[in-house]
Design an enzyme around this catalytic site. Structure first.
Site, PDB file in Angstrom:
ATOM      1  N   HIS A  60       0.817  -1.218   0.000  1.00  0.00           N
ATOM      2  CA  HIS A  60       0.000   0.000   0.000  1.00  0.00           C
ATOM      3  C   HIS A  60       0.854   1.273   0.000  1.00  0.00           C
ATOM      4  O   HIS A  60       1.281   1.742   1.057  1.00  0.00           O
ATOM      5  CB  HIS A  60      -0.897  -0.024   1.250  1.00  0.00           C
ATOM      6  CG  HIS A  60      -1.979   0.989   1.247  1.00  0.00           C
ATOM      7  ND1 HIS A  60      -3.209   0.753   1.825  1.00  0.00           N
ATOM      8  CD2 HIS A  60      -2.055   2.249   0.756  1.00  0.00           C
ATOM      9  CE1 HIS A  60      -3.983   1.813   1.685  1.00  0.00           C
ATOM     10  NE2 HIS A  60      -3.280   2.756   1.044  1.00  0.00           N
ATOM     11  N   ASP A 305       1.048   2.854   3.583  1.00  0.00           N
ATOM     12  CA  ASP A 305       0.162   3.938   3.123  1.00  0.00           C
ATOM     13  C   ASP A 305       0.974   5.213   2.876  1.00  0.00           C
ATOM     14  O   ASP A 305       0.521   6.323   3.189  1.00  0.00           O
ATOM     15  CB  ASP A 305      -0.977   4.199   4.116  1.00  0.00           C
ATOM     16  CG  ASP A 305      -2.118   4.985   3.463  1.00  0.00           C
ATOM     17  OD1 ASP A 305      -2.055   5.259   2.249  1.00  0.00           O
ATOM     18  OD2 ASP A 305      -3.073   5.341   4.176  1.00  0.00           O
TER      19      ASP A 305
END
Ligand code: DOR
Length: 426
Positions: A60, A305
């Protein structure tokens, strides 16, 4: 050219090897591991008893190409990843335009090859333009090389659309990654809803927003007997729901980000816009629960992220700043400092969460393990070395990290991808 790594202490998810080993890398794979391999005419790197782990795998990250190359490109993102010890990164499709067709996937792979550093695998969108109206051609996306699809940055809001997506994804056999956030419940929220948002006078984003999508997708996956991967889990209640679902045999996997096990909402008191992230930083109770979830296997892996934003975009009032923080260059240090040092995980367990498990979730069978026949993706680390996070040291194009000034333990010394050294620390 072949590369011989001498005197490595190999750490895999199943444990640390006894004694040092030599590792011969040839043609992109681990050709041989033995107590001593004669140097012959190989290029030799003596790591002098340092620990060697399988290259880290991130499911991610946001590389802003195409559209916001001022924030990050495939190349600068790859450099940041290599510095962080990552040899495989999956990048999210919320670019401009959105990565929702095979031509765009091809274009990303071309850029990856041109950068020639690490493996970057684009994640395609689930719905065209991430607009919730029409599914992408999943078969075409898989053929182009996507291992997973996601509308990350937002949820697939329509439950009917998500049901259809699951049905098609099951047929095509491609993983769906859900960003769990109900847009109506979250609307206008800039930090976790609770005592601190009230005190600071900021609009809160309630945990309920994550919980309802986690619960919905678990039920859909159960009903349709298909798999789902839940992104950036941040709440105690989400961990409980995933734990229950796993106990019932639902094919759910889940990730947690370093900032969600390292920081609480209290940091927002500083009004540092780099602490503004989606999902928001939560409470100490939530931090403790995600750590417990990592420890007992409810949360399968750690994902960064990595969300780069320029200084111009971030240096506005907290309420107006975009969501996100960079994470590739601090993830390993945070893993060692917050999890290994604090006895939440052992080092092999951290390897499981940052390499073996994420590789397995997306079916990268030749990655995540240091053993003969596996890909020559390795990271040499010094788990005792301390360092300070400094803005000027980031190689990412963006510097938006709330960890600047923090001392971390656990340093990446060398990253080797496909048998080639792609990063060496000073
Ligand atoms: O904080 C975030 N930033 N969360 C997301 O889900 C998206 C990301 C971004 O793209 O900036």
């Amino acid at each position: 050219m072949s590369l011989l790594i001498k005197n490595a202490i190999i750490v895999n998810a199943d444990g640390e090897a006894k004694g040092s080993k030599d590792i011969l890398l040839e043609k992109g794979v681990i050709a041989r591991i033995a107590s001593s391999i004669p140097s012959e005419n190989f290029k030799v790197v003596d790591v002098e008893g340092k620990k060697v782990l399988p290259g880290l795998v991130d499911l991610h990250a946001h590389f802003r190409e195409p559209g916001r190359e001022d924030k990050e490109t495939i190349e600068t993102g790859s450099r940041a990843a290599a510095k962080g010890g990552f040899t495989t990164v999956m990048c999210m499709p919320n670019t401009s335009p959105v990565i929702d067709n095979a031509m765009m996937v091809d274009a990303i792979f071309q850029k990856v090859r041109r950068a020639g550093l690490i493996n970057v695998i684009p994640i395609g969108a689930i719905t065209k333009g991430q607009q919730d109206q029409e599914l992408v051609d999943m078969f075409e996306m898989k053929k182009a090389g996507c291992l997973a699809l996601s509308d990350d940055g937002k949820s697939v809001n329509s439950s009917q659309m998500m049901r259809l997506a699951f049905e098609y994804a099951k047929m095509v056999d491609i993983l769906l990654i859900e960003h769990c956030q109900d847009p109506d419940l979250s609307a206008g929220g800039v930090m976790n809803e609770g005592y601190h948002s009230t005190l600071l006078g900021m609009k809160g984003d309630p945990g309920l927003s994550e919980i309802v999508i986690v619960a919905r997708d678990i039920e859909l996956a159960k009903y349709l007997d298909t798999r789902v991967h839940l992104a950036h889990i941040s709440l105690k209640r989400s961990v409980e729901l995933i734990r229950q679902a796993k106990a019932q045999g639902v094919k759910v996997t889940a990730e947690v980000c370093p900032h969600h096990f390292s920081l609480t909402e209290e940091i927002v008191k500083s009004f540092d816009p780099n602490a503004k992230v989606n999902p928001p930083l939560r409470t100490q109770e939530d931090v403790d629960a995600v750590k417990k979830g990592l420890k007992d296997g409810t949360l399968d892996c750690i994902a960064t992220d990595h969300a780069p934003h320029t200084q111009e975009d971030k240096e506005v009032g907290f309420g107006d700043a975009p969501f996100g923080m960079i994470g590739l260059e601090t993830a390993f240090g945070l893993g060692v400092s917050e999890l290994v040092d604090k006895k939440v995980l052992s080092l092999p367990q951290l390897v499981e969460k940052m390499s073996a498990a994420p590789a397995k979730i997306v079916g990268l069978e030749a990655k995540g393990v240091v053993a003969e026949g596996f890909d020559a993706d390795l990271v040499v680390v010094d788990v005792e070395r301390e360092w300070e996070v400094k803005a000027e040291d980031f190689v990412s194009k963006s510097k938006n990290s709330p960890f600047i000034g923090k001392a971390l333990k656990g340093c990446v010394e060398k990253t080797i991808c496909g048998g080639k050294i792609v990063y060496e620390s000073k």
